[in-house]
Design a protein around this motif. Structure first.
Motif, PDB file in Angstrom:
ATOM      1  N   ASN A 137       0.801  -1.220   0.000  1.00 34.71           N
ATOM      2  CA  ASN A 137       0.000   0.000   0.000  1.00 34.71           C
ATOM      3  C   ASN A 137       0.834   1.270   0.000  1.00 34.71           C
ATOM      4  N   GLN A 138       2.166   1.117  -0.002  1.00 36.90           N
ATOM      5  CA  GLN A 138       3.028   2.286   0.027  1.00 36.90           C
ATOM      6  C   GLN A 138       3.218   2.884  -1.361  1.00 36.90           C
ATOM      7  N   VAL A 139       3.394   4.189  -1.393  1.00 35.74           N
ATOM      8  CA  VAL A 139       3.687   4.896  -2.638  1.00 35.74           C
ATOM      9  C   VAL A 139       4.977   4.348  -3.237  1.00 35.74           C
ATOM     10  N   ALA A 140       5.014   4.244  -4.553  1.00 32.83           N
ATOM     11  CA  ALA A 140       6.216   3.759  -5.252  1.00 32.83           C
ATOM     12  C   ALA A 140       6.665   4.800  -6.267  1.00 32.83           C
ATOM     13  N   ASN A 141       7.961   5.092  -6.249  1.00 29.02           N
ATOM     14  CA  ASN A 141       8.568   5.960  -7.244  1.00 29.02           C
ATOM     15  C   ASN A 141       9.375   5.093  -8.200  1.00 29.02           C
ATOM     16  N   GLU A 142       9.025   5.154  -9.473  1.00 32.70           N
ATOM     17  CA  GLU A 142       9.659   4.280 -10.466  1.00 32.70           C
ATOM     18  C   GLU A 142      10.415   5.092 -11.513  1.00 32.70           C
ATOM     19  N   LYS A 143      11.651   4.729 -11.743  1.00 35.35           N
ATOM     20  CA  LYS A 143      12.453   5.281 -12.837  1.00 35.35           C
ATOM     21  C   LYS A 143      12.353   4.315 -14.013  1.00 35.35           C
ATOM     22  N   TYR A 144      11.928   4.812 -15.165  1.00 39.31           N
ATOM     23  CA  TYR A 144      11.730   3.914 -16.298  1.00 39.31           C
ATOM     24  C   TYR A 144      12.327   4.499 -17.574  1.00 39.31           C
ATOM     25  N   SER A 145      12.772   3.618 -18.458  1.00 40.90           N
ATOM     26  CA  SER A 145      13.238   4.006 -19.784  1.00 40.90           C
ATOM     27  C   SER A 145      12.906   2.881 -20.750  1.00 40.90           C
ATOM     28  N   LYS A 146      12.868   3.219 -22.045  1.00 41.25           N
ATOM     29  CA  LYS A 146      12.407   2.265 -23.053  1.00 41.25           C
ATOM     30  C   LYS A 146      13.430   2.155 -24.179  1.00 41.25           C
ATOM     31  N   HIS A 147      13.568   0.925 -24.695  1.00 39.37           N
ATOM     32  CA  HIS A 147      14.620   0.625 -25.663  1.00 39.37           C
ATOM     33  C   HIS A 147      14.010  -0.267 -26.741  1.00 39.37           C
ATOM     34  N   VAL A 148      13.892   0.270 -27.951  1.00 39.00           N
ATOM     35  CA  VAL A 148      13.110  -0.412 -28.977  1.00 39.00           C
ATOM     36  C   VAL A 148      13.944  -0.656 -30.230  1.00 39.00           C
ATOM     37  N   LYS A 149      13.650  -1.771 -30.899  1.00 34.14           N
ATOM     38  CA  LYS A 149      14.394  -2.159 -32.085  1.00 34.14           C
ATOM     39  C   LYS A 149      13.431  -2.651 -33.162  1.00 34.14           C
ATOM     40  N   ALA A 150      13.898  -2.590 -34.401  1.00 30.96           N
ATOM     41  CA  ALA A 150      13.181  -3.177 -35.533  1.00 30.96           C
ATOM     42  C   ALA A 150      14.210  -3.826 -36.449  1.00 30.96           C
ATOM     43  N   ILE A 151      13.852  -4.977 -37.000  1.00 25.99           N
ATOM     44  CA  ILE A 151      14.689  -5.660 -37.982  1.00 25.99           C
ATOM     45  C   ILE A 151      13.974  -5.557 -39.323  1.00 25.99           C
ATOM     46  N   PHE A 152      14.664  -5.036 -40.343  1.00 23.25           N
ATOM     47  CA  PHE A 152      14.024  -4.927 -41.649  1.00 23.25           C
ATOM     48  C   PHE A 152      14.975  -5.387 -42.752  1.00 23.25           C
ATOM     49  N   GLN A 153      14.400  -5.645 -43.915  1.00 23.33           N
ATOM     50  CA  GLN A 153      15.130  -6.239 -45.029  1.00 23.33           C
ATOM     51  C   GLN A 153      15.183  -5.277 -46.210  1.00 23.33           C
ATOM     52  N   VAL A 154      16.393  -5.102 -46.761  1.00 24.76           N
ATOM     53  CA  VAL A 154      16.596  -4.284 -47.961  1.00 24.76           C
ATOM     54  C   VAL A 154      16.933  -5.209 -49.124  1.00 24.76           C
ATOM     55  N   ASP A 155      16.051  -5.266 -50.101  1.00 23.30           N
ATOM     56  CA  ASP A 155      16.196  -6.149 -51.260  1.00 23.30           C
ATOM     57  C   ASP A 155      16.441  -7.596 -50.827  1.00 23.30           C
ATOM     58  N   GLU A 156      17.187  -8.372 -51.604  1.00 21.98           N
ATOM     59  CA  GLU A 156      17.152  -9.829 -51.443  1.00 21.98           C
ATOM     60  C   GLU A 156      18.222 -10.428 -50.528  1.00 21.98           C
ATOM     61  N   ARG A 157      19.423  -9.894 -50.528  1.00 17.99           N
ATOM     62  CA  ARG A 157      20.521 -10.559 -49.813  1.00 17.99           C
ATOM     63  C   ARG A 157      20.315 -10.505 -48.302  1.00 17.99           C
ATOM     64  N   ARG A 158      20.369 -11.661 -47.650  1.00 18.50           N
ATOM     65  CA  ARG A 158      20.264 -11.732 -46.194  1.00 18.50           C
ATOM     66  C   ARG A 158      21.666 -11.624 -45.602  1.00 18.50           C
ATOM     67  N   THR A 159      21.815 -10.778 -44.566  1.00 16.63           N
ATOM     68  CA  THR A 159      23.103 -10.605 -43.904  1.00 16.63           C
ATOM     69  C   THR A 159      22.925 -10.753 -42.401  1.00 16.63           C
ATOM     70  N   ASP A 160      24.046 -10.839 -41.689  1.00 19.23           N
ATOM     71  CA  ASP A 160      23.988 -11.101 -40.247  1.00 19.23           C
ATOM     72  C   ASP A 160      23.912  -9.828 -39.407  1.00 19.23           C
ATOM     73  N   ASN A 161      23.689  -8.672 -40.032  1.00 18.60           N
ATOM     74  CA  ASN A 161      23.589  -7.419 -39.270  1.00 18.60           C
ATOM     75  C   ASN A 161      22.406  -7.416 -38.314  1.00 18.60           C
ATOM     76  N   PHE A 162      21.417  -8.286 -38.565  1.00 18.06           N
ATOM     77  CA  PHE A 162      20.234  -8.371 -37.693  1.00 18.06           C
ATOM     78  C   PHE A 162      20.611  -8.667 -36.249  1.00 18.06           C
ATOM     79  N   SER A 163      21.736  -9.333 -36.035  1.00 16.91           N
ATOM     80  CA  SER A 163      22.126  -9.755 -34.681  1.00 16.91           C
ATOM     81  C   SER A 163      23.078  -8.780 -34.001  1.00 16.91           C
TER      82      SER A 163
END
Length: 268
Positions: A137-163
């Motif tokens: 029941n006690q008040v809580a002070n929360e420090k939060y941050s967000k970290h977001v990613k997207a994996i996308f493809q350019v034309d046909e060749r698959r490369t390992d940059n996704f990782s």
């Protein structure tokens, strides 16, 4: 406890925080080589943004691909409605990773609202710990941050940059190139916290067969002791994986620190 509340409608702040996951998305994750493209930040749910992300909150934005390293500046963003768009030009054919991180903020919640928020996000260990300590029941002070990613493809060749690891406090690292996958295949991720595998962490998986679909069902899974999680690609469309890692802190301005992570990709 520490600082006195400067009251700004805590209930409203609660709903803003608890419902505001952040996603880096695109209408299509398939781009042409050396062409103009856009990604956008959705701050709310996967389907609808409730407010833009101001430039002062954005840190460590980057897009990486084969012989490609783009670090966006404030001029590369624009807002439309409640969505923040990121403009860029692709380079060589290959699989790319893009990411955006936000500066931390601190929010104060009543004990009741904090518990509801924890229940909403499936953070049962924090709920049980607060109950055991008799501080639910006690008040809580929360420090939060967000970290977001997207994996996308350019034309046909698959490369390992996704990782490529972007060195965010928390992030998902794909263990397979999603653009090599079809329906029925297994997709796997490793979840890192401060660069180390994060085991026994609840993550949520969901997908949309088309961009008009809303409120797809989420599946909750847990990472293993290596920080890895796998699931079957059950349909084509846009996919995401998301998690919130929350730790108790004994700091002057906050009691808990949370880091939110999401990653999106598409399967054809």
């Amino acid at each position: 406890m520490r600082r006195t509340s400067t009251t700004l409608i805590l209930l409203t702040l609660f709903f803003l925080l608890s419902s505001h996951e952040l996603f880096l998305k695109s209408d299509s994750y398939f781009f042409e080589e050396n062409s103009l493209g856009e990604l956008y930040l959705i701050n709310g749910t996967f389907d609808e943004s409730e407010n833009v992300i101001t430039r002062d909150r954005i840190i460590n934005p980057k897009i990486l691909g084969p012989n490609y390293d783009f670090k966006p500046s404030s001029d590369d963003y624009y807002d439309k409605g409640e969505i923040t768009f990121l403009k860029f030009k692709t380079g060589n054919t290959g699989t790319y990773v893009a990411g955006v991180s936000t500066k931390p903020r601190v929010i104060e919640l009543s004990g009741e609202n904090f518990t509801t928020y924890l229940e909403h996000e499936g953070l049962t260990e924090v709920i049980l710990d607060r109950k055991t300590k008799g501080i639910s029941n006690q008040v809580a002070n929360e420090k939060y941050s967000k970290h977001v990613k997207a994996i996308f493809q350019v034309d046909e060749r698959r490369t390992d940059n996704f990782s490529t690891q972007l060195d965010y406090p928390i992030e998902f690292i794909p263990l397979k190139n999603p653009y090599n996958l079809s329906v029925g295949d297994i997709m796997s991720f490793k979840l890192l916290y401060l660069g180390k595998p994060l085991g026994n962490q609840t993550v949520h998986i969901s997908s949309r067969i088309n961009t008009d679909a809303k409120d797809g069902k989420e599946t909750a899974l847990s990472t293993n002791d290596k920080g890895e999680v796998s699931f079957t690609i059950s349909n084509i469309g846009h996919w995401y994986i998301a998690t919130i890692n929350m730790l108790e802190r004994n700091e002057e301005d906050f009691d808990y620190e949370s880091n939110w992570a999401t990653l999106t990709f598409e399967v054809k």
